[in-house]
Motif scaffolding. Structure first.
Motif, PDB file in Angstrom:
ATOM      1  N   LYS A  92       0.826  -1.233   0.000  1.00 57.49           N
ATOM      2  CA  LYS A  92       0.000   0.000   0.000  1.00 57.49           C
ATOM      3  C   LYS A  92       0.849   1.268   0.000  1.00 57.49           C
ATOM      4  CE  LYS A  92      -4.654  -0.896   1.490  1.00 57.49           C
ATOM      5  NZ  LYS A  92      -4.760  -2.349   1.708  1.00 57.49           N
ATOM      6  N   ILE A  93       2.170   1.092   0.112  1.00 57.34           N
ATOM      7  CA  ILE A  93       3.047   2.276   0.147  1.00 57.34           C
ATOM      8  C   ILE A  93       3.789   2.420  -1.182  1.00 57.34           C
ATOM      9  CG2 ILE A  93       5.009   3.362   1.328  1.00 57.34           C
ATOM     10  CD1 ILE A  93       4.172   1.528   3.785  1.00 57.34           C
ATOM     11  N   LEU A  94       3.650   3.595  -1.772  1.00 59.48           N
ATOM     12  CA  LEU A  94       4.362   3.889  -3.022  1.00 59.48           C
ATOM     13  C   LEU A  94       5.239   5.119  -2.753  1.00 59.48           C
ATOM     14  CD1 LEU A  94       4.626   3.164  -6.080  1.00 59.48           C
ATOM     15  CD2 LEU A  94       2.853   4.876  -6.496  1.00 59.48           C
ATOM     16  N   PRO A  95       6.528   4.904  -2.465  1.00 54.94           N
ATOM     17  CA  PRO A  95       7.379   6.046  -2.101  1.00 54.94           C
ATOM     18  C   PRO A  95       7.524   7.017  -3.279  1.00 54.94           C
ATOM     19  CG  PRO A  95       8.483   3.932  -1.687  1.00 54.94           C
ATOM     20  CD  PRO A  95       7.274   3.637  -2.499  1.00 54.94           C
ATOM     21  N   SER A  96       7.449   8.313  -2.988  1.00 61.04           N
ATOM     22  CA  SER A  96       7.517   9.291  -4.079  1.00 61.04           C
ATOM     23  C   SER A  96       8.147  10.594  -3.603  1.00 61.04           C
ATOM     24  CB  SER A  96       6.110   9.560  -4.615  1.00 61.04           C
ATOM     25  OG  SER A  96       5.392  10.367  -3.694  1.00 61.04           O
ATOM     26  N   ILE A  97       8.539  11.396  -4.565  1.00 63.27           N
ATOM     27  CA  ILE A  97       9.037  12.744  -4.266  1.00 63.27           C
ATOM     28  C   ILE A  97       8.191  13.722  -5.079  1.00 63.27           C
ATOM     29  CG2 ILE A  97      11.008  14.317  -4.360  1.00 63.27           C
ATOM     30  CD1 ILE A  97      12.853  11.831  -4.427  1.00 63.27           C
ATOM     31  N   LYS A  98       7.576  14.673  -4.386  1.00 63.80           N
ATOM     32  CA  LYS A  98       6.795  15.702  -5.092  1.00 63.80           C
ATOM     33  C   LYS A  98       7.720  16.826  -5.549  1.00 63.80           C
ATOM     34  CE  LYS A  98       2.293  14.694  -3.320  1.00 63.80           C
ATOM     35  NZ  LYS A  98       1.533  14.630  -2.070  1.00 63.80           N
ATOM     36  N   ASN A  99       7.341  17.474  -6.657  1.00 66.09           N
ATOM     37  CA  ASN A  99       8.128  18.580  -7.213  1.00 66.09           C
ATOM     38  C   ASN A  99       9.604  18.155  -7.329  1.00 66.09           C
ATOM     39  OD1 ASN A  99       8.660  21.115  -8.245  1.00 66.09           O
ATOM     40  ND2 ASN A  99       9.055  21.990  -6.216  1.00 66.09           N
ATOM     41  N   ALA A 100       9.822  17.198  -8.200  1.00 68.55           N
ATOM     42  CA  ALA A 100      11.123  16.523  -8.248  1.00 68.55           C
ATOM     43  C   ALA A 100      11.876  16.748  -9.563  1.00 68.55           C
ATOM     44  CB  ALA A 100      10.905  15.022  -8.052  1.00 68.55           C
ATOM     45  N   TYR A 101      13.139  16.376  -9.531  1.00 66.42           N
ATOM     46  CA  TYR A 101      13.935  16.304 -10.766  1.00 66.42           C
ATOM     47  C   TYR A 101      14.530  14.910 -10.852  1.00 66.42           C
ATOM     48  CZ  TYR A 101      18.246  16.459  -8.033  1.00 66.42           C
ATOM     49  OH  TYR A 101      19.252  16.161  -7.170  1.00 66.42           O
ATOM     50  N   LEU A 102      14.915  14.539 -12.074  1.00 69.25           N
ATOM     51  CA  LEU A 102      15.557  13.240 -12.298  1.00 69.25           C
ATOM     52  C   LEU A 102      16.651  13.447 -13.335  1.00 69.25           C
ATOM     53  CD1 LEU A 102      15.202   9.982 -11.926  1.00 69.25           C
ATOM     54  CD2 LEU A 102      14.179  10.138 -14.161  1.00 69.25           C
ATOM     55  N   LEU A 103      17.837  12.943 -13.063  1.00 67.30           N
ATOM     56  CA  LEU A 103      18.949  13.109 -14.000  1.00 67.30           C
ATOM     57  C   LEU A 103      19.388  11.749 -14.541  1.00 67.30           C
ATOM     58  CD1 LEU A 103      21.015  15.165 -15.246  1.00 67.30           C
ATOM     59  CD2 LEU A 103      22.524  14.564 -13.324  1.00 67.30           C
ATOM     60  N   ILE A 104      19.530  11.710 -15.866  1.00 72.56           N
ATOM     61  CA  ILE A 104      19.935  10.476 -16.550  1.00 72.56           C
ATOM     62  C   ILE A 104      21.272  10.720 -17.234  1.00 72.56           C
ATOM     63  CG2 ILE A 104      19.313   8.922 -18.473  1.00 72.56           C
ATOM     64  CD1 ILE A 104      16.363   9.901 -17.982  1.00 72.56           C
ATOM     65  N   ASP A 105      22.174   9.747 -17.108  1.00 73.19           N
ATOM     66  CA  ASP A 105      23.428   9.798 -17.868  1.00 73.19           C
ATOM     67  C   ASP A 105      23.433   8.588 -18.793  1.00 73.19           C
ATOM     68  OD1 ASP A 105      25.890  10.527 -18.803  1.00 73.19           O
ATOM     69  OD2 ASP A 105      26.981   9.554 -17.153  1.00 73.19           O
ATOM     70  N   HIS A 106      23.476   8.823 -20.098  1.00 73.50           N
ATOM     71  CA  HIS A 106      23.330   7.747 -21.088  1.00 73.50           C
ATOM     72  C   HIS A 106      22.071   6.927 -20.810  1.00 73.50           C
ATOM     73  CE1 HIS A 106      27.525   8.958 -21.743  1.00 73.50           C
ATOM     74  NE2 HIS A 106      27.233   8.651 -23.003  1.00 73.50           N
ATOM     75  N   ASP A 107      22.234   5.670 -20.339  1.00 71.32           N
ATOM     76  CA  ASP A 107      21.042   4.836 -20.127  1.00 71.32           C
ATOM     77  C   ASP A 107      20.718   4.625 -18.652  1.00 71.32           C
ATOM     78  OD1 ASP A 107      23.199   3.279 -19.425  1.00 71.32           O
ATOM     79  OD2 ASP A 107      22.571   1.525 -20.586  1.00 71.32           O
ATOM     80  N   THR A 108      21.344   5.406 -17.783  1.00 74.08           N
ATOM     81  CA  THR A 108      21.277   5.120 -16.344  1.00 74.08           C
ATOM     82  C   THR A 108      20.719   6.289 -15.525  1.00 74.08           C
ATOM     83  OG1 THR A 108      23.195   3.689 -16.634  1.00 74.08           O
ATOM     84  CG2 THR A 108      22.735   4.371 -14.385  1.00 74.08           C
ATOM     85  N   ILE A 109      19.923   5.960 -14.515  1.00 70.88           N
ATOM     86  CA  ILE A 109      19.448   6.971 -13.567  1.00 70.88           C
ATOM     87  C   ILE A 109      20.624   7.308 -12.642  1.00 70.88           C
ATOM     88  CG2 ILE A 109      17.895   7.410 -11.611  1.00 70.88           C
ATOM     89  CD1 ILE A 109      15.956   5.320 -12.908  1.00 70.88           C
ATOM     90  N   VAL A 110      21.042   8.576 -12.612  1.00 70.54           N
ATOM     91  CA  VAL A 110      22.204   8.904 -11.776  1.00 70.54           C
ATOM     92  C   VAL A 110      21.859   9.784 -10.573  1.00 70.54           C
ATOM     93  CG1 VAL A 110      24.003   8.522 -13.502  1.00 70.54           C
ATOM     94  CG2 VAL A 110      22.917  10.769 -13.343  1.00 70.54           C
ATOM     95  N   ASP A 111      20.746  10.510 -10.668  1.00 67.40           N
ATOM     96  CA  ASP A 111      20.415  11.379  -9.533  1.00 67.40           C
ATOM     97  C   ASP A 111      18.929  11.748  -9.590  1.00 67.40           C
ATOM     98  OD1 ASP A 111      20.887  12.844  -7.236  1.00 67.40           O
ATOM     99  OD2 ASP A 111      21.715  14.583  -8.280  1.00 67.40           O
ATOM    100  N   TYR A 112      18.375  12.070  -8.437  1.00 70.07           N
ATOM    101  CA  TYR A 112      17.009  12.586  -8.369  1.00 70.07           C
ATOM    102  C   TYR A 112      16.841  13.235  -7.014  1.00 70.07           C
ATOM    103  CZ  TYR A 112      16.657   8.024  -6.148  1.00 70.07           C
ATOM    104  OH  TYR A 112      16.894   6.925  -5.374  1.00 70.07           O
ATOM    105  N   GLY A 113      15.790  14.008  -6.896  1.00 71.08           N
ATOM    106  CA  GLY A 113      15.533  14.654  -5.613  1.00 71.08           C
ATOM    107  C   GLY A 113      14.485  15.734  -5.776  1.00 71.08           C
TER     108      GLY A 113
END
Ligand code: NIG
Ligand code: FE
Length: 411
Positions: free
Chosen positions: A28-49
């Motif tokens: 029942k828990i879906l962890p999330s970040i509101k008003n967020a950014y996500l950074l991708i390098d090539h094919d990989t998730i490298v940062d978010y917050g």
């Protein structure tokens, strides 16, 4: 190449790398970040917050996701998308009163698809299947398991698996392959099922393992198809050749197949429309993922997998399409999620967990797919502007997806 997605209304399914399955109340828990950014390098998730913490991030490309949700692509852990032609006549026959079983008994069903496939060239089979794959990627699927099982001869099963191998090579999404030679008893073996099981064990499994054409071994464990003993023999042989069990059980009848799956350490047991309390009990203390296929229940008008009973017993659950010409001519995971909420009383959080992180587990790819985690593949859905994530299953039958990103590339 770097890609920054900024002003995301809500970034969903953000997890630490050590979480590989979500079960029971935690679903029942879906962890999330509101008003967020996500950074991708090539094919990989490298940062978010949070956008509040964004450090002057420089990227080659920037997407503004104002008003939109970002989540991992769907992991569809159970499909049969390599097939030839369709079976809409059987669909009409069922509307006019025949059952799935009646159709199979008169030589239709899986045997009908097998005959079509045997008479289709490998190139044609590839082209038909590739079209379906393109379609499901646009619907947000970023990882898919594909089964054989419409060949039913050594040659035709190998043809199907080579087509899966080519799809894997030509498409950017993650593909896992399953040998489902024991999908139906071919006409020639009608009176000698054991001889067909022997063929699967002595010829098909060794050949497929030698050519490394499959990761998993599957059996349709069902009355009129393969019984518990056949299932045990095939799973045992598969395991001896390095194929991991992942089986069809309890679709129409519950008679102990789930226990056999668990005994052979199946990665998943799929369908489960008919469940006994013993089936639930045997899944506790196992690492086997139960998988529900609500589009199949919808299309065949059979019971839905008792998701509440399974989850409330503390178990995990995954959701997949079962895309195939007979019981589920649809590969739409968005429909699966809506139907799981509407008909199986799963909450949107449970359904999204079931279709992402638990789906990834059910196809053995959890370390790289199924959540927003640093180091995982950048396979993402960017929704249209929607008020909340619950709106996705709620406003059913509509396409809420704006963009799909696979391996960091916008599709
Ligand atoms: O998962 N149940 C067995 N196999 C497929 C349907 C096969 C068919 O009807 O072509 C399924 O539902
Ligand atoms: Fe299936």
């Amino acid at each position: 190449m770097s890609l920054l997605i900024k002003n995301i209304k809500e970034l969903l399914q953000v997890r630490d790398s050590h979480i590989s399955v979500v079960k029971g109340k935690d679903m029942k828990i879906l962890p999330s970040i509101k008003n967020a950014y996500l950074l991708i390098d090539h094919d990989t998730i490298v940062d978010y917050g949070s956008m509040d913490d964004i450090q002057n991030l420089d990227a080659d490309q920037v997407i503004d996701a104002t008003g939109k949700m970002v989540l991992p692509t769907w992991c569809d852990s159970h499909t049969h998308i390599v097939y030839s032609g369709n079976r809409e006549q059987e669909f009409v026959d069922r509307i006019n009163g025949l059952s799935y079983e009646d159709i199979a008994n008169r030589g239709g069903g899986i045997l009908n698809s097998a005959e079509k496939l045997q008479n289709t060239s490998e190139e044609d089979l590839y082209q038909q299947s590739a079209k379906r794959l393109q379609k499901v990627i646009k619907l947000g699927t970023g990882a898919i398991e594909i089964k054989s099982g419409y060949g039913l001869t050594v040659d035709a099963e190998l043809k199907m698996l080579r087509v899966i191998k080519r799809l894997k090579k030509e498409f950017p999404l993650k593909v896992r392959a399953t040998l489902l030679a024991a999908h139906a008893i071919p006409k020639e073996y009608k009176n000698d099922k054991t001889a067909f099981v022997d063929l699967v064990i002595n010829k098909m499994i060794p050949e497929v393992a030698k050519e490394q054409l499959a990761n998993y071994i599957d059996v349709f464990c069902e009355k009129g198809y393969f019984d518990l003993e056949d299932t045990e023999r095939i799973l045992k042989a598969g395991k001896e050749h390095g194929l991991i069990p992942k089986i069809h059980v309890n679709q129409f009848n519950a008679f102990g197949g789930v226990g056999v799956g668990v005994k052979y350490e199946a990665l998943s047991v799929d369908h489960l429309e008919e469940m006994n309390i013993e089936d639930i009990d045997v899944l506790k203390n196992s690492a086997t993922m139960p998988v529900a296929l609500p589009s199949c229940s919808y299309f065949l008008s059979i019971p839905y997998t008792p998701a509440r009973q399974i989850i409330d017993a503390g178990l995990p659950l995954a959701l997949a399409t079962d895309y195939n010409p007979g019981s589920t001519p649809s590969g739409n995971m968005n429909f699966v999620i809506s139907t799981a909420c509407i008909k199986m009383k799963m909450t949107p959080e449970e359904a999204i967990n079931a279709a992402t992180i638990n789906g990834a587990y059910a196809m053995g790819i959890g370390t790289m797919y199924g959540s927003i985690t640093k180091g995982k593949k950048a396979n993402l859905i960017i929704t249209k502007e929607i008020p909340s994530y619950a709106f996705m299953p709620y406003a059913f039958g509509e396409n809420h997806i704006d963009n799909v990103i696979i391996n960091g590339q916008i599709i």
